[in-house]
Design a protein around this motif. Structure first.
Motif, PDB file in Angstrom:
ATOM      1  N   TYR A  99      27.399 -33.484  -6.005  1.00 19.54           N
ATOM      2  CA  TYR A  99      27.623 -32.715  -6.820  1.00 19.54           C
ATOM      3  C   TYR A  99      28.818 -33.357  -7.837  1.00 19.54           C
ATOM      4  CZ  TYR A  99      24.629 -29.217  -5.143  1.00 19.54           C
ATOM      5  OH  TYR A  99      23.459 -28.483  -4.801  1.00 19.54           O
ATOM      6  N   ARG A 100      28.849 -32.859  -8.908  1.00 17.01           N
ATOM      7  CA  ARG A 100      29.671 -33.363 -10.020  1.00 17.01           C
ATOM      8  C   ARG A 100      30.511 -32.075 -10.680  1.00 17.01           C
ATOM      9  NH1 ARG A 100      29.048 -38.558 -13.611  1.00 17.01           N
ATOM     10  NH2 ARG A 100      28.198 -39.802 -12.036  1.00 17.01           N
ATOM     11  N   VAL A 101      31.885 -31.965 -10.674  1.00 14.12           N
ATOM     12  CA  VAL A 101      32.798 -31.287 -11.386  1.00 14.12           C
ATOM     13  C   VAL A 101      32.800 -31.518 -13.028  1.00 14.12           C
ATOM     14  CG1 VAL A 101      34.847 -30.014 -11.705  1.00 14.12           C
ATOM     15  CG2 VAL A 101      33.866 -30.843  -9.346  1.00 14.12           C
ATOM     16  N   TYR A 102      32.707 -30.655 -14.108  1.00 16.55           N
ATOM     17  CA  TYR A 102      32.793 -30.865 -15.300  1.00 16.55           C
ATOM     18  C   TYR A 102      33.698 -29.832 -15.971  1.00 16.55           C
ATOM     19  CZ  TYR A 102      29.455 -26.938 -15.831  1.00 16.55           C
ATOM     20  OH  TYR A 102      28.924 -25.552 -15.818  1.00 16.55           O
ATOM     21  N   LEU A 103      34.255 -30.416 -17.130  1.00 21.93           N
ATOM     22  CA  LEU A 103      35.067 -29.662 -17.978  1.00 21.93           C
ATOM     23  C   LEU A 103      34.292 -29.510 -19.482  1.00 21.93           C
ATOM     24  CD1 LEU A 103      38.142 -31.643 -17.359  1.00 21.93           C
ATOM     25  CD2 LEU A 103      37.679 -29.689 -16.153  1.00 21.93           C
TER      26      LEU A 103
ATOM     27  N   LYS B 171      35.942 -24.323 -20.064  1.00 20.98           N
ATOM     28  CA  LYS B 171      35.411 -23.678 -18.632  1.00 20.98           C
ATOM     29  C   LYS B 171      35.319 -24.855 -17.678  1.00 20.98           C
ATOM     30  CE  LYS B 171      31.605 -22.833 -16.830  1.00 20.98           C
ATOM     31  NZ  LYS B 171      30.271 -22.477 -16.309  1.00 20.98           N
ATOM     32  N   VAL B 172      35.161 -24.708 -16.324  1.00 16.74           N
ATOM     33  CA  VAL B 172      35.198 -25.761 -15.140  1.00 16.74           C
ATOM     34  C   VAL B 172      33.969 -25.423 -14.441  1.00 16.74           C
ATOM     35  CG1 VAL B 172      36.283 -26.862 -13.253  1.00 16.74           C
ATOM     36  CG2 VAL B 172      37.654 -26.278 -15.224  1.00 16.74           C
ATOM     37  N   GLY B 173      32.931 -26.269 -14.195  1.00 10.80           N
ATOM     38  CA  GLY B 173      31.938 -25.860 -13.436  1.00 10.80           C
ATOM     39  C   GLY B 173      31.374 -27.075 -12.649  1.00 10.80           C
ATOM     40  N   ILE B 174      30.152 -26.804 -11.830  1.00 12.97           N
ATOM     41  CA  ILE B 174      29.871 -27.961 -11.228  1.00 12.97           C
ATOM     42  C   ILE B 174      28.296 -27.819 -11.353  1.00 12.97           C
ATOM     43  CG2 ILE B 174      31.194 -27.463  -9.141  1.00 12.97           C
ATOM     44  CD1 ILE B 174      29.253 -26.483  -7.750  1.00 12.97           C
ATOM     45  N   THR B 175      27.736 -29.189 -11.070  1.00 13.42           N
ATOM     46  CA  THR B 175      26.203 -29.183 -11.125  1.00 13.42           C
ATOM     47  C   THR B 175      25.735 -30.476 -10.315  1.00 13.42           C
ATOM     48  OG1 THR B 175      24.387 -29.592 -12.687  1.00 13.42           O
ATOM     49  CG2 THR B 175      26.477 -30.875 -13.332  1.00 13.42           C
TER      50      THR B 175
ATOM     51  N   GLY C  43      24.813 -24.884 -23.567  1.00 12.39           N
ATOM     52  CA  GLY C  43      25.480 -25.149 -24.888  1.00 12.39           C
ATOM     53  C   GLY C  43      26.684 -25.768 -25.005  1.00 12.39           C
ATOM     54  N   ALA C  44      27.169 -26.538 -24.298  1.00 12.54           N
ATOM     55  CA  ALA C  44      28.447 -27.247 -24.158  1.00 12.54           C
ATOM     56  C   ALA C  44      28.534 -28.006 -25.373  1.00 12.54           C
ATOM     57  CB  ALA C  44      28.748 -27.767 -23.005  1.00 12.54           C
ATOM     58  N   VAL C  45      29.283 -27.796 -26.483  1.00  9.62           N
ATOM     59  CA  VAL C  45      29.464 -28.675 -27.524  1.00  9.62           C
ATOM     60  C   VAL C  45      29.787 -29.982 -27.159  1.00  9.62           C
ATOM     61  CG1 VAL C  45      30.447 -28.808 -29.734  1.00  9.62           C
ATOM     62  CG2 VAL C  45      29.619 -26.843 -29.028  1.00  9.62           C
ATOM     63  N   ALA C  46      30.898 -30.223 -26.254  1.00  4.76           N
ATOM     64  CA  ALA C  46      31.415 -31.400 -25.747  1.00  4.76           C
ATOM     65  C   ALA C  46      31.873 -31.214 -24.162  1.00  4.76           C
ATOM     66  CB  ALA C  46      32.745 -31.801 -26.606  1.00  4.76           C
ATOM     67  N   PHE C  47      31.783 -32.326 -23.557  1.00  2.14           N
ATOM     68  CA  PHE C  47      32.227 -32.153 -22.171  1.00  2.14           C
ATOM     69  C   PHE C  47      32.587 -33.521 -21.548  1.00  2.14           C
ATOM     70  CE2 PHE C  47      27.888 -33.535 -21.782  1.00  2.14           C
ATOM     71  CZ  PHE C  47      27.964 -34.487 -20.811  1.00  2.14           C
ATOM     72  N   SER C  48      33.270 -33.549 -20.360  1.00  5.75           N
ATOM     73  CA  SER C  48      33.544 -34.736 -19.462  1.00  5.75           C
ATOM     74  C   SER C  48      33.215 -34.476 -18.085  1.00  5.75           C
ATOM     75  CB  SER C  48      34.970 -35.207 -19.835  1.00  5.75           C
ATOM     76  OG  SER C  48      35.443 -36.268 -19.085  1.00  5.75           O
TER      77      SER C  48
ATOM     78  N   VAL D 249      38.926 -31.841 -25.182  1.00  6.91           N
ATOM     79  CA  VAL D 249      38.335 -32.077 -23.869  1.00  6.91           C
ATOM     80  C   VAL D 249      39.464 -32.956 -23.192  1.00  6.91           C
ATOM     81  CG1 VAL D 249      36.504 -32.869 -22.759  1.00  6.91           C
ATOM     82  CG2 VAL D 249      35.972 -31.673 -24.669  1.00  6.91           C
ATOM     83  N   ALA D 250      39.929 -34.101 -23.989  1.00  7.84           N
ATOM     84  CA  ALA D 250      40.948 -35.003 -23.352  1.00  7.84           C
ATOM     85  C   ALA D 250      42.171 -34.011 -22.748  1.00  7.84           C
ATOM     86  CB  ALA D 250      41.253 -35.815 -24.270  1.00  7.84           C
ATOM     87  N   GLU D 251      42.607 -33.207 -23.591  1.00  2.00           N
ATOM     88  CA  GLU D 251      43.787 -32.323 -23.088  1.00  2.00           C
ATOM     89  C   GLU D 251      43.535 -31.552 -21.675  1.00  2.00           C
ATOM     90  OE1 GLU D 251      46.761 -28.627 -24.819  1.00  2.00           O
ATOM     91  OE2 GLU D 251      44.953 -29.435 -25.967  1.00  2.00           O
ATOM     92  N   LEU D 252      42.224 -31.036 -21.664  1.00  3.87           N
ATOM     93  CA  LEU D 252      42.024 -30.265 -20.588  1.00  3.87           C
ATOM     94  C   LEU D 252      41.860 -31.115 -19.240  1.00  3.87           C
ATOM     95  CD1 LEU D 252      41.111 -27.592 -19.371  1.00  3.87           C
ATOM     96  CD2 LEU D 252      38.871 -28.116 -19.965  1.00  3.87           C
ATOM     97  N   TYR D 253      41.206 -32.306 -19.692  1.00  6.05           N
ATOM     98  CA  TYR D 253      40.966 -33.299 -18.302  1.00  6.05           C
ATOM     99  C   TYR D 253      42.564 -33.659 -18.089  1.00  6.05           C
ATOM    100  CZ  TYR D 253      40.018 -37.692 -16.071  1.00  6.05           C
ATOM    101  OH  TYR D 253      39.654 -38.644 -15.203  1.00  6.05           O
ATOM    102  N   ALA D 254      43.457 -34.125 -18.948  1.00  3.38           N
ATOM    103  CA  ALA D 254      44.774 -34.457 -18.482  1.00  3.38           C
ATOM    104  C   ALA D 254      45.460 -33.410 -17.450  1.00  3.38           C
ATOM    105  CB  ALA D 254      45.510 -34.769 -19.632  1.00  3.38           C
ATOM    106  N   ARG D 255      45.258 -31.948 -18.065  1.00  4.72           N
ATOM    107  CA  ARG D 255      45.729 -30.911 -17.218  1.00  4.72           C
ATOM    108  C   ARG D 255      45.010 -30.869 -15.714  1.00  4.72           C
ATOM    109  NH1 ARG D 255      44.668 -25.966 -20.355  1.00  4.72           N
ATOM    110  NH2 ARG D 255      45.952 -25.094 -18.864  1.00  4.72           N
TER     111      ARG D 255
END
Length: 299
Positions: free
Chosen positions: A102-106, A115-119, A132-137, A186-192
């Motif tokens: 599984y992968r964790v996404y932001l 939000k944070v989620g998994i798939t 409908g995520a406009v952008a993610f990592s 997205v980059a800011e959330l990733y850093a946190r």
């Protein structure tokens, strides 16, 4: 036949929008048969609801009761089928021995909406397009329970919700900031999130590098008029017809007569028999986007 809507008389019922790739499709069911209609931006799409709305069943199986369900239900299932469907989902935490990766996404949906989620890794970005995520990592990959544990740790530590209502996503979708600002959020959330590695982050979860994926062009967003109204529910004989200008998650954006754009949540059309309809017309109950005011009657 117009884009995505089958002619009446065949007994096909719409299963809603799906995103197997970067082009949206409408799924159709008739008994055990399955078909899809590929959607194209700029093409006409129209239908008329016929009869009553019936439960779509659970896990690919028809509802044994053939139950009638409310027009405003986004689930489209009776209580029993809804329970059975959720009982076998990853979100129910009943699949602890799932051997898949599984992968964790932001995910970023608009200003202040993350939000944070998994798939499942094999699904790729399908889940992000479905939401409908406009952008993610991507953030990390590993066993199900490690991914689930990381998801929970990040939700609490970062103060992000486990879900964002579609009504809120629609309210900001027509006024998104530029690509640079979206990527920066997205980059800011990733850093946190990355800063929390080693503090409750399971060792079995491998962190993945930051790589922002922007889906504005996939969804066809940024060119249509401001979104003002969305379909509240379908009714027998109700018509929804227009030109498809964008799609995000389960939502279709339709340019209609008068120059406006109406949003149709396709979760509302599952379980209905639909007949093809031409023209540019909306004659179903609508609701204002953002303001919450209901426009009653048929339009």
């Amino acid at each position: 036949m117009r884009c995505g809507v089958r002619e009446s008389g065949g007994g096909w019922r719409c299963a809603g929008v799906r995103w197997p790739g970067e082009v949206p499709e409408l799924g159709w069911r008739r008994g055990g048969d399955r078909r899809v209609s590929v959607l194209a931006y700029g093409a006409g799409l129209g239908f008329r609801a016929v009869g009553e709305r019936h439960c779509v069943g659970a896990r690919g199986n028809a509802c044994p009761l053939g139950a009638v369900v409310p027009g405003r239900s986004t689930g489209g299932r009776c209580a029993e089928c809804a329970r059975l469907d959720r009982a076998h989902s990853v979100a129910a935490d009943t699949m602890a021995d799932d051997p898949r990766t599984y992968r964790v996404y932001l995910a970023w949906f608009g200003p202040g909406m993350v939000k944070v989620g998994i798939t499942g890794e094999e699904r790729g970005a399908v889940r992000l397009r479905e939401q409908g995520a406009v952008a993610f990592s991507w953030l990390g990959r590993g066993p199900l329970m490690a991914a689930r544990r990381t998801e929970e740790v990040l939700r609490v530590a970062l103060g992000v919700p486990d879900r964002i209502p579609y009504a809120k996503k629609r309210a900001v979708r027509g006024q998104l900031p530029g690509a640079e600002e979206r990527a920066g959020a997205v980059a800011e959330l990733y850093a946190r999130a990355a800063a929390l590695e080693g503090r409750g982050w399971p060792e079995s979860l491998e962190r993945l590098p930051l790589e922002v994926v922007d889906q504005v062009s996939i969804f066809g967003l940024g060119h249509e008029s401001a979104l003002a109204r969305s379909v509240r529910e379908l009714v027998d004989g109700g018509v929804v017809a227009g030109r498809l200008v964008a799609a995000a998650g389960p939502d279709l954006h339709l340019a209609v007569a008068g120059g406006g754009v109406v949003v149709l949540d396709t979760r509302l059309i599952t379980g209905w028999d639909l007949a093809a309809e031409s023209g540019s017309d909306v004659r179903v109950p609508l609701i204002d986007i953002g303001g919450g005011g209901v426009q009653g009657g048929l339009f």
